[in-house]
Scaffold this motif. Structure first.
Motif, short mmCIF file in Angstrom:
data_model
loop_
_atom_site.label_atom_id
_atom_site.label_comp_id
_atom_site.label_asym_id
_atom_site.label_seq_id
_atom_site.Cartn_x
_atom_site.Cartn_y
_atom_site.Cartn_z
N GLN A 43 45.02 49.32 42.36
CA GLN A 43 44.70 48.25 41.42
C GLN A 43 44.23 47.02 42.21
O GLN A 43 44.80 46.71 43.25
CB GLN A 43 45.93 47.87 40.59
N LYS A 44 43.21 46.35 41.70
CA LYS A 44 42.66 45.17 42.39
C LYS A 44 43.68 44.06 42.56
O LYS A 44 43.57 43.25 43.48
CB LYS A 44 41.45 44.62 41.62
N SER A 58 48.59 51.54 43.44
CA SER A 58 48.66 51.83 42.01
C SER A 58 49.88 51.20 41.35
O SER A 58 49.94 51.11 40.13
CB SER A 58 48.64 53.34 41.77
N SER A 154 40.83 49.89 40.63
CA SER A 154 40.56 49.61 39.23
C SER A 154 41.21 48.29 38.82
O SER A 154 42.01 47.73 39.55
CB SER A 154 41.02 50.77 38.36
N ASN A 155 40.85 47.82 37.66
CA ASN A 155 41.40 46.54 37.15
C ASN A 155 42.79 46.73 36.59
O ASN A 155 43.18 47.72 36.14
CB ASN A 155 40.49 45.97 36.07
#
Length: 155
Positions: A43-44, A58, A154-155
């Motif tokens: 995750q960003k 994650s 991912s966002n």
């Protein structure tokens, strides 16, 4: 701890193309000759710095696990292709072409290369270890991973 070489970072700006390095250790590893499960996107907003690069995770739990012992989870050879290192060079490692051997995460660049790597994993590790001390201080690869585009993190 000081490092001689830089982590491979691709166009995502993240080590391991934005995939969660801790998550590999919870995936069911496929038999030699079979495709591995896909890597888990990080995750960003869940990141940590290590070896001059940003790693994405994650979950906060995986980030915490990584920070306790980053050397255990960061891929060997600063994220470069293990077979490439066995041949004396630094080329990118694809996060979906992985294998854990003796508790260490190894990446390779293409499916064809995975075949060569898997023909003699112990022998290739021995060759790579022998080469690594001489090539680690060299700059990280700036090449793009062939036929690969990362949606991670991912966002």
């Amino acid at each position: 701890m000081a490092f001689a070489g830089d982590q491979y970072v691709d166009e995502t700006g993240f080590a391991v193309s934005g995939y969660d390095v801790v998550a590999y250790f919870g995936l069911d590893q496929a038999a030699v000759g079979s495709s591995q499960p896909k890597a888990v996107p990080g995750q960003k907003n869940i990141t940590a710095e290590y070896n001059g690069a940003k790693f994405a995770f994650s979950s906060e739990a995986n980030k915490k696990t990584f920070l306790k012992n980053p050397e255990k989870y960061a891929p060997k050879y600063d994220g470069h292709c293990a077979y490439g290192v066995s041949k004396g060079g630094k080329v990118p490692g694809n996060p979906h072409l992985w294998r854990i051997v003796d508790g260490e995460l190894y990446l390779n660049i293409t499916k064809n290369v995975v075949g060569f790597w898997e023909e003699d994993i112990p022998g290739n590790i021995t060759l790579a270890e022998g080469n690594w001390t001489g090539i680690e201080p060299k700059a990280a690869s700036t090449s793009t991973i062939p036929n690969f585009s990362s949606p991670a993190p991912s966002n």
